[in-house]
Design an enzyme around this catalytic site. Structure first.
Site, mmCIF file in Angstrom:
data_model
loop_
_atom_site.group_PDB
_atom_site.id
_atom_site.type_symbol
_atom_site.label_atom_id
_atom_site.label_comp_id
_atom_site.label_asym_id
_atom_site.label_seq_id
_atom_site.Cartn_x
_atom_site.Cartn_y
_atom_site.Cartn_z
ATOM 1 N N HIS A 1 -124.748 -16.945 -78.448
ATOM 2 C CA HIS A 1 -124.338 -17.683 -77.248
ATOM 3 C C HIS A 1 -125.551 -18.377 -76.616
ATOM 4 C CE1 HIS A 1 -121.309 -14.249 -77.163
ATOM 5 N NE2 HIS A 1 -120.522 -15.306 -77.184
ATOM 6 N N GLN B 1 -105.353 -16.141 -75.746
ATOM 7 C CA GLN B 1 -105.788 -16.262 -77.146
ATOM 8 C C GLN B 1 -105.802 -14.931 -77.894
ATOM 9 O OE1 GLN B 1 -109.753 -17.923 -76.033
ATOM 10 N NE2 GLN B 1 -110.518 -16.654 -77.701
ATOM 11 N N LYS C 1 -119.887 -20.317 -86.081
ATOM 12 C CA LYS C 1 -119.393 -18.962 -86.353
ATOM 13 C C LYS C 1 -117.865 -18.969 -86.374
ATOM 14 C CE LYS C 1 -119.176 -14.345 -86.029
ATOM 15 N NZ LYS C 1 -117.848 -14.156 -85.538
ATOM 16 N N ASP C 2 -117.274 -19.704 -85.415
ATOM 17 C CA ASP C 2 -115.817 -19.854 -85.366
ATOM 18 C C ASP C 2 -115.496 -21.265 -85.844
ATOM 19 O OD1 ASP C 2 -115.115 -17.250 -83.874
ATOM 20 O OD2 ASP C 2 -116.726 -18.119 -82.698
HETATM 21 P P1 AMP Z 1 -117.038 -16.192 -77.736
HETATM 22 O O1 AMP Z 1 -117.680 -15.650 -76.522
HETATM 23 O O2 AMP Z 1 -116.925 -15.231 -78.861
HETATM 24 O O3 AMP Z 1 -115.739 -16.908 -77.430
HETATM 25 O O4 AMP Z 1 -118.017 -17.317 -78.283
HETATM 26 C C1 AMP Z 1 -118.419 -18.385 -77.461
HETATM 27 C C2 AMP Z 1 -119.088 -19.413 -78.310
HETATM 28 O O5 AMP Z 1 -120.228 -18.853 -78.945
HETATM 29 C C3 AMP Z 1 -118.171 -19.946 -79.437
HETATM 30 O O6 AMP Z 1 -118.370 -21.347 -79.555
HETATM 31 C C4 AMP Z 1 -118.703 -19.210 -80.637
HETATM 32 O O7 AMP Z 1 -118.477 -19.879 -81.856
HETATM 33 C C5 AMP Z 1 -120.173 -19.130 -80.326
HETATM 34 N N1 AMP Z 1 -120.815 -18.071 -81.096
HETATM 35 C C6 AMP Z 1 -120.428 -16.760 -81.174
HETATM 36 N N2 AMP Z 1 -121.230 -16.092 -82.021
HETATM 37 C C7 AMP Z 1 -122.132 -16.977 -82.492
HETATM 38 C C8 AMP Z 1 -123.215 -16.894 -83.416
HETATM 39 N N3 AMP Z 1 -123.537 -15.760 -84.033
HETATM 40 N N4 AMP Z 1 -123.938 -18.022 -83.663
HETATM 41 C C9 AMP Z 1 -123.616 -19.183 -83.052
HETATM 42 N N5 AMP Z 1 -122.604 -19.329 -82.176
HETATM 43 C C10 AMP Z 1 -121.870 -18.250 -81.892
#
Ligand code: AMP
Length: 279
Positions: free
Chosen positions: A34, A58, A148-149
């Site tokens: 993040h 979601q 990652k996503d």
């Molecule tokens: P989340 O809090 O899981 O919804 O993730 C928020 C954002 O952080 C999303 O755009 C994810 O794809 C990104 N993200 C999560 N883990 C990683 C990672 N290991 N490397 C890069 N971006 C990430």
């Protein structure tokens, strides 16, 4: 760093800021993945807006939502250490959804019919609902999402184009632990044995990549299944190679080096995902 709990006060303050504004939507429990998005946004914008919002629509699994880690104080401390003008938006569900906590029906161009979308019913409609809402209300110039996503990133690119939203979507590389495991808030739930095994997910993707130029997809699929067969406690949910734009699975007879490899796997009840460019 300034923290806002309502979109109304945030919009008021944002309107006084010099653009460009970059947005990084998150669900909190922040890790270096993040933070890399926020740093990238800081390097390309005057002001950065980080949202921390666990979006209920979601989650296809109630237990997953209930157990999602919440650590706002630690998150804010991590953000505070970054240099630059950062607004943090930590709303209650009501501030985002009003009284109707439901997904809108947004055309995802069929990109939600494969992989994660197939496994997690309604997940991407929930993601799309909240992201479109944020982009319309806060009108950032840029919004940053992690590879990652990858499927989520592609879906968001698709909807911003089809809805003609004035935000440029920027994909950012996956940040990994030393042994290759993609950083994720879910990694914290792994036991130490599971944590060791989890690194095999990325190893499996690299193994696929190293054979992608030589083998047909059909053969490669079998090889990857055999690779994971060795680990009793690591259960492959899927291994797919798909076109990076359409997310359509590549032809079984073709070599697959232009696709992207996607894996979802279970360690006990914890489901992890990862992906890697095969070229
Ligand atoms: P989340 O809090 O899981 O919804 O993730 C928020 C954002 O952080 C999303 O755009 C994810 O794809 C990104 N993200 C999560 N883990 C990683 C990672 N290991 N490397 C890069 N971006 C990430």
């Amino acid at each position: 760093m300034k923290v806002f709990h309502t979109s109304q006060s945030l919009v008021e303050h944002l309107s006084k800021e010099t653009r460009p504004i970059g947005m990084v939507p998150t669900m909190g429990a922040l890790h270096l993945g993040h933070l890399s998005l926020i740093e990238r946004a800081l390097s390309e914008n005057q002001t950065v807006l980080v949202s921390i919002f666990i979006n209920p629509t979601q989650f296809d699994n109630k237990a997953d939502l209930e157990n999602y880690p919440i650590n706002i104080e630690t998150d804010l401390k991590k953000i505070e250490q970054l240099p630059g003008k950062i607004f943090v938006y930590t709303p209650k569900v009501k501030d985002v959804y009003g009284n109707l906590v439901a997904s809108k029906s947004i055309d995802l161009g069929g990109l939600d019919q494969v992989m994660e979308g197939k496994k997690r019913s309604g997940h991407f409609q929930g993601v799309a609902t909240v992201v479109v809402h944020f982009l319309k209300v806060f009108t950032p110039n840029h919004a940053y999402f992690g590879e990652k996503d990858f499927q989520q990133l592609r879906i968001i690119e698709h909807i911003t184009q089809s809805l003609k939203l004035n935000t440029e979507i920027i994909g950012c590389p996956i940040i990994r632990e030393r042994d290759g495991l993609a950083m994720s808030s879910r990694n914290n739930f792994l036991s130490s044995d599971q944590r060791k095994l989890a690194s095999k997910i990325f190893k499996g993707l690299k193994f696929a990549k190293s054979n992608a130029k030589k083998e047909s997809y059909n053969t490669l699929k079998k090889m990857v299944m055999d690779f994971f067969e060795k680990y009793d406690e690591l259960n492959l949910d899927y291994f797919t190679i798909a076109h990076p734009k359409t997310l359509k699975e590549v032809d079984l007879k073709e070599p697959v080096d232009l696709g992207r490899g996607f894996i979802a796997a279970y360690l006990g009840k914890i489901r992890l995902i990862d992906n890697l460019d095969m070229s």
